[in-house]
Design an enzyme around this catalytic site. Structure first.
Site, PDB file in Angstrom:
ATOM      1  N   THR A   1     -40.038  37.129 -20.468  1.00 12.38           N
ATOM      2  CA  THR A   1     -38.754  37.769 -20.693  1.00 12.38           C
ATOM      3  C   THR A   1     -38.970  38.906 -21.672  1.00 12.38           C
ATOM      4  O   THR A   1     -39.760  38.767 -22.611  1.00 12.38           O
ATOM      5  CB  THR A   1     -37.709  36.789 -21.260  1.00 12.38           C
ATOM      6  OG1 THR A   1     -36.655  37.516 -21.909  1.00 12.38           O
ATOM      7  CG2 THR A   1     -38.313  35.854 -22.284  1.00 12.38           C
TER       8      THR A   1
ATOM      9  N   CYS B   1     -35.864  44.260 -18.049  1.00 12.41           N
ATOM     10  CA  CYS B   1     -35.426  42.863 -18.009  1.00 12.41           C
ATOM     11  C   CYS B   1     -36.108  42.262 -16.805  1.00 12.41           C
ATOM     12  O   CYS B   1     -36.137  42.887 -15.729  1.00 12.41           O
ATOM     13  CB  CYS B   1     -33.908  42.765 -17.895  1.00 12.41           C
ATOM     14  SG  CYS B   1     -33.320  41.085 -17.608  1.00 12.41           S
TER      15      CYS B   1
END
Length: 230
Positions: A83, A197
């Site tokens: 992430t 992202c």
């Protein structure tokens, strides 16, 4: 071939992409029946998302450090946090383990440098876009200027990530909204767009626009493969 350590589950939708890309990369490089050696600790993203909303970064650091130590104990030779946002805690995590943490912003920065892009735009969660742990690293380490969307556009990007992409919803209207924002950033001088992202590549692909896109998930996996295959 070394063992690649992953901290996943944030969200599991994009952790699937890591698993697929790493295994496909090993197959492409080594052929035959080869697959990636992976040690994965997958977290409950609901807990992390709540802590993000509370801005409780010390508690999140505790969770990630514990996961990283489990990954190292399982025999991993390097670590990927799957992430972008949680790389805010990368330094604390690295300090708690002896294996190298491969930073996702470095994977992006290296490819941007190789492609000679010096002014780019960043899409991601509000944490990634608005805090400086990501943009400052690209600036300090690679000399890259990073644009971010306007506040209302950042809110749209963030909302789509958490209410749709993280739970596997792919909405054509959301894709159109992202592409509109991408086009505006390009008109403002961005030479390329960072999909900063790990879920955004589930919605936006290179075939959707002529504007250069840099997929942080794919670049992170490529970095891990280069590090791990001798």
């Amino acid at each position: 071939m070394q063992t690649i350590g992953l901290i996943g589950g944030m969200s599991w939708e994009s952790t699937q992409s890591y698993y697929q890309l790493l295994n496909q990369g090993v197959k492409d490089k080594l052929g035959g029946l080869h697959s990636a050696k992976i040690a994965l600790v997958s977290l409950d993203f609901a807990e992390i998302a709540t802590l993000q909303q509370q801005q409780n970064w010390p508690k999140m650091a505790e969770i990630l450090i514990n996961a990283a130590q489990q990954v190292e104990a399982a025999g991993a030779d390097c670590l990927l946090i799957c992430t972008n946002t949680m790389h805010k805690l990368a330094e604390q995590v690295q300090a708690a383990i002896s294996i190298p943490l491969l930073h996702i912003a470095d994977a992006v920065g290296e490819q941007l440098t190789a492609s000679k892009h010096k002014k780019v735009a960043l899409l991601g969660t509000s944490f990634t876009m608005e805090q400086d742990f990501y943009t400052q690293r690209l600036s300090d380490k690679f000399g890259i200027e990073v644009l971010i969307p306007e506040p209302d556009e950042r809110a749209v990007i963030h909302e789509i990530i958490y209410t749709e992409l993280c739970i596997g919803i792919i909405n054509p209207d959301s894709k159109a909204a992202y592409l509109r924002i991408i086009n505006q950033l390009y008109q403002q001088g961005a030479e390329a767009i960072i999909l900063g992202c790990t879920e955004i590549a589930l919605l936006i692909q290179h075939t959707d626009t002529a504007i250069p896109l840099f997929d942080s998930t794919a670049l992170h996996c490529s970095m891990a493969l280069k590090h791990s295959i001798n």
